[in-house]
Design an enzyme around this catalytic site. Structure first.
Site, PDB file in Angstrom:
ATOM      1  CG  ASN A 174      -1.799   1.180   1.438  1.00 42.67           C
ATOM      2  OD1 ASN A 174      -1.625   2.105   0.500  1.00 42.67           O
ATOM      3  ND2 ASN A 174      -2.493   1.134   2.521  1.00 42.67           N
ATOM      4  CE  LYS A 196      -0.085   3.216   4.910  1.00 38.36           C
ATOM      5  NZ  LYS A 196      -0.157   3.413   6.166  1.00 38.36           N
ATOM      6  CD  GLU A 238      -3.045   5.488   6.801  1.00 39.68           C
ATOM      7  OE1 GLU A 238      -3.008   5.288   5.603  1.00 39.68           O
ATOM      8  OE2 GLU A 238      -2.062   5.211   7.534  1.00 39.68           O
ATOM      9  CD  GLU A 291      -3.495  -2.738   7.095  1.00 40.83           C
ATOM     10  OE1 GLU A 291      -2.437  -2.752   6.771  1.00 40.83           O
ATOM     11  OE2 GLU A 291      -3.983  -1.630   6.977  1.00 40.83           O
ATOM     12  N   GLY A 345       2.354   2.381  10.792  1.00 37.90           N
ATOM     13  CA  GLY A 345       3.239   3.299  10.736  1.00 37.90           C
ATOM     14  C   GLY A 345       4.135   3.739  11.906  1.00 37.90           C
ATOM     15  CB  SER A 392       4.944  -1.562  11.953  1.00 37.99           C
ATOM     16  OG  SER A 392       4.767  -0.564  12.261  1.00 37.99           O
TER      17      SER A 392
HETATM   18  P1  PGA Z   1       2.693   0.316   7.430  1.00 40.33           P
HETATM   19  O1  PGA Z   1       1.382   0.610   6.718  1.00 40.33           O
HETATM   20  O2  PGA Z   1       3.305  -0.936   7.063  1.00 40.33           O
HETATM   21  O3  PGA Z   1       3.491   1.454   7.293  1.00 40.33           O
HETATM   22  O4  PGA Z   1       2.633   0.413   8.891  1.00 40.33           O
HETATM   23  C1  PGA Z   1       0.413  -0.432   6.701  1.00 40.33           C
HETATM   24  C2  PGA Z   1      -0.936  -0.233   6.323  1.00 40.33           C
HETATM   25  O5  PGA Z   1      -1.418   0.901   6.443  1.00 40.33           O
HETATM   26  O6  PGA Z   1      -1.459  -0.878   5.336  1.00 40.33           O
END
Ligand code: PGA
Length: 256
Positions: free
Chosen positions: A13, A15, A103, A171, A177, A214
């Site tokens: 992802n 983002k 998000e 998640e 993050g 993460s």
């Molecule tokens: P991250 O994000 O690996 O940066 O923690 C995961 C996600 O939001 O799908």
């Protein structure tokens, strides 16, 4: 560990990151690493921002790496300024779309009913919806994780969902993050519960259950072998081709 009979999925992802040149370069770097037999044991997916879907589609052409969107609108088309319809994603070559990412739930106030409507729109367009669920830190601290993810699953996964049009991603919001991850036992507990709830509601369905939050090149070898983890949804680490590939290799090893 990937559930027997289920091919793991490692999804990136991206983002809101990337311009045309680096998006295409990242996609090409993923394709480059995925060439070869081992890659096929695990399905690879990249979900770039909407502006990069077309150039990334070109970069992925002829490869086994799948393409996905990060969100879609529930309607097929119409007066929805700034939104993207599922058939538009399909038209660009997407196979998947993420719906209900935390998000989106937080920044855009998307509740379970809206997420479910998006998953239904995805299915109608011939896309696989990756439905995200996960508790906040306050909910975990209050001992409400299982209740919260159960409620989100019930409300966000549409009736009639099948393993070929729906993937579920767990998640934890506090792990996204942040560099923090749940313990292996905590991940195993939630995934087992999600598996049981899906089995109750959709008997015989062999849904893929991804863990996200993460996941990185270092912890992938610990997370992917956990029972009922059929792959990963990767944010930050998916922006580095080598790290994303290391995670894919961990998923392949966990499946074989
Ligand atoms: P991250 O994000 O690996 O940066 O923690 C995961 C996600 O939001 O799908």
């Amino acid at each position: 560990m990937t559930t027997p009979g289920i091919r793991p999925l490692v999804a990136g992802n991206w983002k809101m990151n990337g311009q045309r040149a680096d998006g295409a370069a990242l996609a090409r770097a993923v394709v480059e690493r995925a060439r070869g037999a081992a890659a096929h044991a695990c399905e690879l997916l990249v979900c770039p921002p909407a502006t990069l879907i077309a150039p990334v589609a070109d970069a992925l052409a002829g490869s086994a790496v799948a393409l996905g969107g990060q969100d879609c609108h529930a309607a097929e088309k119409g007066a929805h300024t700034g939104d993207i319809a599922a058939p538009m994603l399909k038209d660009l070559g997407c196979r998947y779309v993420i719906v209900g990412h935390s998000e989106r739930r937080t920044n855009h106030g998307e509740a379970d009913a809206a997420v479910r409507a998006k998953a239904m729109a995805a299915r109608a367009a011939g896309l696989v919806a990756i439905v995200c669920v996960g508790e906040t830190l306050a909910e975990r601290d209050a001992g409400r994780t299982i209740e919260v993810v159960g409620r989100q699953l019930a409300g966000s996964v549409p009736d009639g969902a099948t393993a070929s049009d729906c993937v579920v991603a767990y998640e934890p919001v506090w792990a996204i993050g942040t560099g923090r991850t749940p313990t292996s036992e905590e991940i195993a507990e939630v995934h087992a519960r999600l598996r049981a709830l899906l089995a109750e509601r959709f008997p015989g369905g062999r849904f893929r259950l991804l863990y996200g939050g993460s996941v990185n090149a270092k912890n992938a070898a610990t997370i992917l072998p956990i029972a009922n983890v059929d792959g990963a949804l990767v944010g930050g680490a998916s922006l580095v081709a080598e790290d994303f590939w290391t995670i894919a290799q961990a998923a392949t090893r966990a499946a074989t």
